[in-house]
Scaffold this motif. Structure first.
Motif, PDB file in Angstrom:
ATOM      1  N   PHE A 148       0.835  -1.202   0.000  1.00  0.00           N
ATOM      2  CA  PHE A 148       0.000   0.000   0.000  1.00  0.00           C
ATOM      3  C   PHE A 148       0.872   1.256   0.000  1.00  0.00           C
ATOM      4  O   PHE A 148       0.593   2.219  -0.722  1.00  0.00           O
TER       5      PHE A 148
ATOM      6  N   ILE B  93       0.779   4.195  -2.941  1.00  0.00           N
ATOM      7  CA  ILE B  93       0.577   5.620  -2.681  1.00  0.00           C
ATOM      8  C   ILE B  93       1.776   6.424  -3.167  1.00  0.00           C
ATOM      9  O   ILE B  93       1.626   7.516  -3.747  1.00  0.00           O
TER      10      ILE B  93
ATOM     11  N   TYR C 124      -5.746  11.575  -4.020  1.00  0.00           N
ATOM     12  CA  TYR C 124      -6.114  10.317  -3.369  1.00  0.00           C
ATOM     13  C   TYR C 124      -7.619  10.092  -3.369  1.00  0.00           C
ATOM     14  O   TYR C 124      -8.082   8.952  -3.512  1.00  0.00           O
ATOM     15  N   LYS C 125      -8.404  11.154  -3.236  1.00  0.00           N
ATOM     16  CA  LYS C 125      -9.853  11.002  -3.306  1.00  0.00           C
ATOM     17  C   LYS C 125     -10.281  10.532  -4.697  1.00  0.00           C
ATOM     18  O   LYS C 125     -11.146   9.657  -4.842  1.00  0.00           O
TER      19      LYS C 125
ATOM     20  N   TYR D 221      -9.570   6.662  -2.468  1.00  0.00           N
ATOM     21  CA  TYR D 221      -9.108   6.455  -1.097  1.00  0.00           C
ATOM     22  C   TYR D 221      -9.816   7.394  -0.114  1.00  0.00           C
ATOM     23  O   TYR D 221     -10.231   8.493  -0.468  1.00  0.00           O
ATOM     24  N   ASN D 222      -9.896   6.931   1.129  1.00  0.00           N
ATOM     25  CA  ASN D 222     -10.442   7.711   2.227  1.00  0.00           C
ATOM     26  C   ASN D 222      -9.295   8.484   2.870  1.00  0.00           C
ATOM     27  O   ASN D 222      -8.262   7.901   3.208  1.00  0.00           O
TER      28      ASN D 222
ATOM     29  N   VAL E 256      -3.920   8.671   4.648  1.00  0.00           N
ATOM     30  CA  VAL E 256      -4.702   7.908   3.676  1.00  0.00           C
ATOM     31  C   VAL E 256      -4.996   6.539   4.270  1.00  0.00           C
ATOM     32  O   VAL E 256      -4.088   5.852   4.760  1.00  0.00           O
ATOM     33  N   GLU E 257      -6.264   6.124   4.212  1.00  0.00           N
ATOM     34  CA  GLU E 257      -6.636   4.840   4.808  1.00  0.00           C
ATOM     35  C   GLU E 257      -6.259   3.681   3.901  1.00  0.00           C
ATOM     36  O   GLU E 257      -6.478   3.712   2.685  1.00  0.00           O
ATOM     37  N   ASP E 258      -5.688   2.644   4.498  1.00  0.00           N
ATOM     38  CA  ASP E 258      -5.343   1.407   3.793  1.00  0.00           C
ATOM     39  C   ASP E 258      -6.622   0.608   3.572  1.00  0.00           C
ATOM     40  O   ASP E 258      -7.242   0.148   4.540  1.00  0.00           O
ATOM     41  N   PRO E 259      -7.075   0.421   2.316  1.00  0.00           N
ATOM     42  CA  PRO E 259      -8.348  -0.272   2.080  1.00  0.00           C
ATOM     43  C   PRO E 259      -8.301  -1.755   2.441  1.00  0.00           C
ATOM     44  O   PRO E 259      -9.350  -2.371   2.649  1.00  0.00           O
TER      45      PRO E 259
ATOM     46  N   TRP F  34      -3.596   3.692   8.603  1.00  0.00           N
ATOM     47  CA  TRP F  34      -3.397   4.861   7.758  1.00  0.00           C
ATOM     48  C   TRP F  34      -1.933   5.066   7.397  1.00  0.00           C
ATOM     49  O   TRP F  34      -1.039   4.629   8.119  1.00  0.00           O
TER      50      TRP F  34
END
Length: 235
Positions: free
Chosen positions: A131, A135, A160-161, A165-166, A186-189, A195
């Motif tokens: 991840f 990024i 990122y949006k 990504y959140n 950034v949140e890891d899906p 994050w």
């Protein structure tokens, strides 16, 4: 003051998450509280009661409210139903000619939902190396010159949006003992609630650095940034 309004204020006291005082960010916290509600035509007396219920040392004057901060500084609040929020903030007593709303007093309405602006939130760092590399490859660093962290963070947030990504914007306000800074997490899906912090100049932050995974203020809506830099009027 009507009994119903007092009950409303007491309820607000228990559900409001934005009124926790800190010595370093008192003016910001006060601005966040004022900006989180609307109440057209709110009176000086009702505003003083609202602030007192939320733990502030507030007293009403002829046409404004005096708030004494823990630092000893006084701020002067002028109720103004013609603008967003409950009042404008002044560093000197506003003149009697300052514009106030002539609207009939309405019930207070929350305009920023509880928890949208998080205080002193710490985000758990991801351990997912794949991840981190994903990024890192989405953009070239630096995305903005050194010292332009606000612009750089907005670029990162949009990037990122748009990639699905959140994200949260993280803000350390400028203070006497700390330079202001802004970045994103950034949140890891693949592992929710973990994050990766990303600085617009240096890129992903993978070292054990508590600074980048905790901040006095964090939020998803970039429009809230202006609330972290309150306008203090002098004339």
């Amino acid at each position: 003051m009507k009994y119903g309004l007092l009950i409303s204020l007491l309820i607000i006291f228990y559900i409001c998450d934005l009124c926790i005082l800190s010595y370093a960010n008192e003016e910001i916290d006060l601005n966040l509280l004022l900006s989180s509600y609307e109440g057209k035509g709110i009176t000086v007396s009702d505003l003083a009661t609202f602030l007192t219920v939320h733990g502030y040392n507030a007293k009403s004057s002829d046409n404004y409210v005096i708030v004494k901060l823990h630092s000893g500084k006084n701020l002067y609040l002028l109720p103004d139903g013609t603008e967003t929020g409950l009042a404008s903030m002044w560093v000197v007593p506003p003149s009697s000619q300052a514009k106030q709303s002539g609207d009939k007093h309405s019930e207070l309405k929350m305009t920023i939902k509880d928890g949208e602006i998080k205080k002193d939130k710490t985000y758990t760092k991801t351990a997912n190396k794949d991840f981190v590399e994903t990024i890192r490859k989405l953009t070239n660093f630096p995305v903005a010159p050194l010292g332009m962290c606000e612009d750089g963070s907005q670029i990162l947030g949009k990037t990122y949006k748009n990639s699905g990504y959140n994200i949260y914007y993280m803000v350390h306000p400028n203070s006497d003992n700390h330079p202001g800074h802004m970045w994103v997490v950034v949140e890891d899906p693949d592992k929710k609630n973990t994050w990766l912090a990303v600085d617009s100049y240096s890129g992903p932050v993978t070292k054990d650095d508590d600074y980048y995974y905790s901040a006095p203020y964090s939020f998803q809506d970039n429009n809230y940034l202006k609330l972290i830099d309150p306008v203090l009027r002098v004339s």
